[in-house]
Design a protein around this motif. Structure first.
Motif, PDB file in Angstrom:
ATOM      1  N   PRO A 168       0.826  -1.208   0.000  1.00  0.00           N
ATOM      2  CA  PRO A 168       0.000   0.000   0.000  1.00  0.00           C
ATOM      3  C   PRO A 168       0.860   1.259   0.000  1.00  0.00           C
ATOM      4  O   PRO A 168       2.055   1.202   0.313  1.00  0.00           O
ATOM      5  N   PRO A 169       0.282   2.412  -0.342  1.00  0.00           N
ATOM      6  CA  PRO A 169       1.031   3.662  -0.248  1.00  0.00           C
ATOM      7  C   PRO A 169       1.276   4.054   1.201  1.00  0.00           C
ATOM      8  O   PRO A 169       0.625   3.536   2.123  1.00  0.00           O
ATOM      9  N   GLU A 170       2.197   4.981   1.411  1.00  0.00           N
ATOM     10  CA  GLU A 170       2.531   5.429   2.763  1.00  0.00           C
ATOM     11  C   GLU A 170       1.300   6.026   3.447  1.00  0.00           C
ATOM     12  O   GLU A 170       0.499   6.712   2.815  1.00  0.00           O
ATOM     13  N   GLY A 171       1.160   5.733   4.732  1.00  0.00           N
ATOM     14  CA  GLY A 171       0.059   6.286   5.501  1.00  0.00           C
ATOM     15  C   GLY A 171      -1.213   5.471   5.451  1.00  0.00           C
ATOM     16  O   GLY A 171      -2.273   5.948   5.871  1.00  0.00           O
ATOM     17  N   THR A 172      -1.135   4.238   4.970  1.00  0.00           N
ATOM     18  CA  THR A 172      -2.312   3.382   4.843  1.00  0.00           C
ATOM     19  C   THR A 172      -2.692   2.759   6.187  1.00  0.00           C
ATOM     20  O   THR A 172      -1.846   2.236   6.905  1.00  0.00           O
ATOM     21  N   THR A 173      -3.987   2.817   6.497  1.00  0.00           N
ATOM     22  CA  THR A 173      -4.531   2.218   7.716  1.00  0.00           C
ATOM     23  C   THR A 173      -4.991   0.789   7.426  1.00  0.00           C
ATOM     24  O   THR A 173      -5.512   0.512   6.350  1.00  0.00           O
ATOM     25  N   GLY A 174      -4.797  -0.114   8.391  1.00  0.00           N
ATOM     26  CA  GLY A 174      -5.149  -1.512   8.173  1.00  0.00           C
ATOM     27  C   GLY A 174      -6.110  -2.067   9.199  1.00  0.00           C
ATOM     28  O   GLY A 174      -6.136  -1.633  10.357  1.00  0.00           O
ATOM     29  N   GLY A 175      -6.910  -3.046   8.765  1.00  0.00           N
ATOM     30  CA  GLY A 175      -7.804  -3.775   9.655  1.00  0.00           C
ATOM     31  C   GLY A 175      -7.917  -5.209   9.171  1.00  0.00           C
ATOM     32  O   GLY A 175      -7.501  -5.540   8.058  1.00  0.00           O
ATOM     33  N   VAL A 176      -8.498  -6.091   9.989  1.00  0.00           N
ATOM     34  CA  VAL A 176      -8.644  -7.487   9.613  1.00  0.00           C
ATOM     35  C   VAL A 176      -9.830  -8.101  10.352  1.00  0.00           C
ATOM     36  O   VAL A 176     -10.172  -7.668  11.469  1.00  0.00           O
ATOM     37  N   GLU A 177     -10.476  -9.050   9.713  1.00  0.00           N
ATOM     38  CA  GLU A 177     -11.566  -9.823  10.323  1.00  0.00           C
ATOM     39  C   GLU A 177     -11.334 -11.290   9.997  1.00  0.00           C
ATOM     40  O   GLU A 177     -11.234 -11.675   8.831  1.00  0.00           O
ATOM     41  N   VAL A 178     -11.219 -12.126  11.025  1.00  0.00           N
ATOM     42  CA  VAL A 178     -11.015 -13.558  10.862  1.00  0.00           C
ATOM     43  C   VAL A 178     -12.290 -14.275  11.295  1.00  0.00           C
ATOM     44  O   VAL A 178     -12.710 -14.149  12.445  1.00  0.00           O
ATOM     45  N   ARG A 179     -12.911 -15.036  10.394  1.00  0.00           N
ATOM     46  CA  ARG A 179     -14.165 -15.714  10.729  1.00  0.00           C
ATOM     47  C   ARG A 179     -14.097 -17.229  10.600  1.00  0.00           C
ATOM     48  O   ARG A 179     -14.968 -17.922  11.095  1.00  0.00           O
ATOM     49  N   GLY A 180     -13.101 -17.739   9.922  1.00  0.00           N
ATOM     50  CA  GLY A 180     -12.983 -19.184   9.823  1.00  0.00           C
ATOM     51  C   GLY A 180     -12.430 -19.772  11.103  1.00  0.00           C
ATOM     52  O   GLY A 180     -11.814 -19.081  11.925  1.00  0.00           O
ATOM     53  N   GLY A 181     -12.609 -21.076  11.286  1.00  0.00           N
ATOM     54  CA  GLY A 181     -12.202 -21.735  12.518  1.00  0.00           C
ATOM     55  C   GLY A 181     -10.795 -22.288  12.524  1.00  0.00           C
ATOM     56  O   GLY A 181     -10.349 -22.816  13.541  1.00  0.00           O
ATOM     57  N   ALA A 182     -10.066 -22.155  11.401  1.00  0.00           N
ATOM     58  CA  ALA A 182      -8.715 -22.725  11.347  1.00  0.00           C
ATOM     59  C   ALA A 182      -7.754 -21.757  10.656  1.00  0.00           C
ATOM     60  O   ALA A 182      -7.173 -22.072   9.622  1.00  0.00           O
ATOM     61  N   PRO A 183      -7.579 -20.552  11.225  1.00  0.00           N
ATOM     62  CA  PRO A 183      -6.733 -19.559  10.567  1.00  0.00           C
ATOM     63  C   PRO A 183      -5.251 -19.763  10.837  1.00  0.00           C
ATOM     64  O   PRO A 183      -4.858 -20.368  11.833  1.00  0.00           O
ATOM     65  N   ILE A 206      -9.156  -6.304   0.954  1.00  0.00           N
ATOM     66  CA  ILE A 206      -9.900  -5.193   0.385  1.00  0.00           C
ATOM     67  C   ILE A 206      -8.983  -3.978   0.391  1.00  0.00           C
ATOM     68  O   ILE A 206      -8.268  -3.730   1.366  1.00  0.00           O
ATOM     69  N   ALA A 207      -8.994  -3.207  -0.678  1.00  0.00           N
ATOM     70  CA  ALA A 207      -8.238  -1.964  -0.733  1.00  0.00           C
ATOM     71  C   ALA A 207      -9.176  -0.825  -1.120  1.00  0.00           C
ATOM     72  O   ALA A 207     -10.093  -1.015  -1.922  1.00  0.00           O
ATOM     73  N   THR A 208      -8.949   0.335  -0.546  1.00  0.00           N
ATOM     74  CA  THR A 208      -9.774   1.501  -0.864  1.00  0.00           C
ATOM     75  C   THR A 208      -8.975   2.777  -0.663  1.00  0.00           C
ATOM     76  O   THR A 208      -8.013   2.801   0.110  1.00  0.00           O
ATOM     77  N   ASN A 209      -9.374   3.835  -1.365  1.00  0.00           N
ATOM     78  CA  ASN A 209      -8.760   5.138  -1.149  1.00  0.00           C
ATOM     79  C   ASN A 209      -9.545   5.983  -0.166  1.00  0.00           C
ATOM     80  O   ASN A 209      -9.268   7.169   0.020  1.00  0.00           O
ATOM     81  N   ALA A 210     -10.532   5.402   0.516  1.00  0.00           N
ATOM     82  CA  ALA A 210     -11.336   6.122   1.503  1.00  0.00           C
ATOM     83  C   ALA A 210     -10.511   6.464   2.740  1.00  0.00           C
ATOM     84  O   ALA A 210      -9.533   5.789   3.068  1.00  0.00           O
ATOM     85  N   LYS A 211     -10.939   7.517   3.428  1.00  0.00           N
ATOM     86  CA  LYS A 211     -10.337   7.879   4.706  1.00  0.00           C
ATOM     87  C   LYS A 211     -11.043   7.097   5.811  1.00  0.00           C
ATOM     88  O   LYS A 211     -12.230   7.302   6.061  1.00  0.00           O
ATOM     89  N   LEU A 212     -10.294   6.177   6.440  1.00  0.00           N
ATOM     90  CA  LEU A 212     -10.854   5.325   7.485  1.00  0.00           C
ATOM     91  C   LEU A 212      -9.859   5.170   8.622  1.00  0.00           C
ATOM     92  O   LEU A 212      -8.652   5.020   8.388  1.00  0.00           O
ATOM     93  N   ASP A 213     -10.354   5.187   9.862  1.00  0.00           N
ATOM     94  CA  ASP A 213      -9.500   4.823  10.981  1.00  0.00           C
ATOM     95  C   ASP A 213      -9.541   3.307  11.164  1.00  0.00           C
ATOM     96  O   ASP A 213     -10.180   2.595  10.386  1.00  0.00           O
ATOM     97  N   LYS A 214      -8.860   2.803  12.201  1.00  0.00           N
ATOM     98  CA  LYS A 214      -8.794   1.348  12.365  1.00  0.00           C
ATOM     99  C   LYS A 214     -10.174   0.742  12.608  1.00  0.00           C
ATOM    100  O   LYS A 214     -10.474  -0.342  12.100  1.00  0.00           O
ATOM    101  N   ALA A 215     -11.017   1.441  13.368  1.00  0.00           N
ATOM    102  CA  ALA A 215     -12.367   0.927  13.595  1.00  0.00           C
ATOM    103  C   ALA A 215     -13.144   0.880  12.283  1.00  0.00           C
ATOM    104  O   ALA A 215     -13.923  -0.052  12.040  1.00  0.00           O
ATOM    105  N   GLY A 216     -12.904   1.878  11.424  1.00  0.00           N
ATOM    106  CA  GLY A 216     -13.572   1.900  10.120  1.00  0.00           C
ATOM    107  C   GLY A 216     -13.129   0.762   9.229  1.00  0.00           C
ATOM    108  O   GLY A 216     -13.954   0.132   8.551  1.00  0.00           O
ATOM    109  N   THR A 217     -11.829   0.461   9.222  1.00  0.00           N
ATOM    110  CA  THR A 217     -11.351  -0.648   8.392  1.00  0.00           C
ATOM    111  C   THR A 217     -11.881  -1.986   8.911  1.00  0.00           C
ATOM    112  O   THR A 217     -12.173  -2.888   8.124  1.00  0.00           O
ATOM    113  N   LEU A 218     -12.021  -2.101  10.244  1.00  0.00           N
ATOM    114  CA  LEU A 218     -12.600  -3.330  10.803  1.00  0.00           C
ATOM    115  C   LEU A 218     -14.037  -3.508  10.339  1.00  0.00           C
ATOM    116  O   LEU A 218     -14.442  -4.605   9.942  1.00  0.00           O
ATOM    117  N   LYS A 219     -14.813  -2.434  10.385  1.00  0.00           N
ATOM    118  CA  LYS A 219     -16.201  -2.530   9.949  1.00  0.00           C
ATOM    119  C   LYS A 219     -16.283  -2.906   8.466  1.00  0.00           C
ATOM    120  O   LYS A 219     -17.138  -3.716   8.066  1.00  0.00           O
TER     121      LYS A 219
END
Length: 317
Positions: free
Chosen positions: A31-46, A233-246
């Motif tokens: 990603p470009p510099e300054g990118t915020t990240g989030g993650v959601e794990v839903r499977g049972g064997a990650p 997922i990648a986006t150019n939207a302005k999101l904080d960590k809670a936003g990327t999680l959602k």
């Protein structure tokens, strides 16, 4: 085939490396510099690396790379090759003593195909060195090299899957997805009447249904830890960590729409979100577009795969 790729979001690069004899590979997202990240794990064997760091209550928000790899837990080693190369370039979180690259990773199980070997640090570095802002790769490449789907009745009745990409644009807002589909279940296209794309083959060699197989009371194979769909997922939207999680949480709806069944104890389904923070938006809209991009990327993963390792693919049927 649905249009678009992850690099439709300005500033992102994607690279792949694979060994087709081994039946495995790596995909790196830069990603470009300054990118915020989030993650959601839903499977049972990650299998994952640096996912707890992305929780909203934890300190670091910037991500320098996401690595998607085959090789099960062995494949997490490939992220170290990416980390070392980024450090050599002077990229990372400045701790005062050294710059530490934040490299998040998720892996899938593909050891049942090819030669039961796995990506290492060298393969991770090579994928990074191949990164391009114009990548549109799909199918049997990178993390999709050893992907398969529909494995409830064993590999003899499963089909080849791979890597898929798709994107959506709304004004200046761009939302895209890159995903490697290695699920227990079947890929279906919800935009075209839930049309089967790839999955369990019937005893007659024609497309079947994992859900029907289970409803008929048939007993399945031991699938523990042998699957997993991983993507970003990648986006150019302005999101904080809670936003990327959602956005990740809403993006998981795309898996539920296009993979049946999904999020089982046999899958390790993990979905990252990277936001480059360039365009004003809000998480609801980004999440709605993300779910659509995810489901389309999954369909593309099935439609673009080619026959390999004794498995038939969509193009053959």
């Amino acid at each position: 085939m649905y249009p678009g790729q992850l690099t439709d979001v300005p500033g992102f690069q994607v690279g792949h490396e694979q060994n087709r004899e081994w039946g495995t590979g790596v995909t790196v997202i830069l990603p470009p510099e300054g990118t915020t990240g989030g993650v959601e794990v839903r499977g049972g064997a990650p299998g994952s690396r640096e996912t707890d760091l992305l929780r909203p209550e934890n300190m670091v928000s910037q991500v320098h790379a996401v690595v998607l790899s085959g090789g099960s837990a062995f494949g997490l080693e490939s992220a170290s090759g990416v980390m070392n190369e980024l450090a050599a370039r002077g990229i990372g979180l400045d701790t005062g003593f050294a710059k530490v690259p934040i490299v998040c990773s998720a892996v899938l199980y593909d050891l049942g195909l090819g030669q039961a070997k796995w990506p290492d640090m060298t393969m991770g570095k090579e994928a990074l060195l191949r990164a391009s802002s114009k990548d549109s790769s799909r199918g049997n490449i990178g993390a999709g090299t050893g992907c398969s789907v529909g494995k409830i009745a064993g590999m003899d009745r499963s089909m080849k899957s791979g890597l898929g990409q798709a994107s959506l644009r709304l004004g200046d807002l761009v939302v895209s997805c890159l995903i490697a589909v290695n699920a227990v279940g079947d890929i279906r296209d919800p935009e075209k009447g839930n049309r089967p794309i790839a999955g369990l083959l019937g005893r007659d060699g024609k497309p079947g249904s994992t859900l029907d197989f289970l409803m008929d009371g048939e007993s399945g194979e031991d699938l523990l830890g042998k699957n997993t769909t991983i993507g970003c997922i990648a986006t150019n939207a302005k999101l904080d960590k809670a936003g990327t999680l959602k956005v990740c949480q809403m993006g998981q709806d795309g898996l539920a729409r296009s993979i049946e069944p999904v999020h089982t104890l046999f899958d390790g389904d993990s979905l990252f979100c990277l936001a480059s923070n360039r365009v004003e938006s809000e998480p609801n809209l980004v999440g709605i577009l993300a779910a659509k991009a995810v489901q389309r990327a999954i369909v593309n993963a099935g439609e673009s795969a080619e026959d390999a390792y004794g498995l038939l693919s969509y193009v053959s049927l």
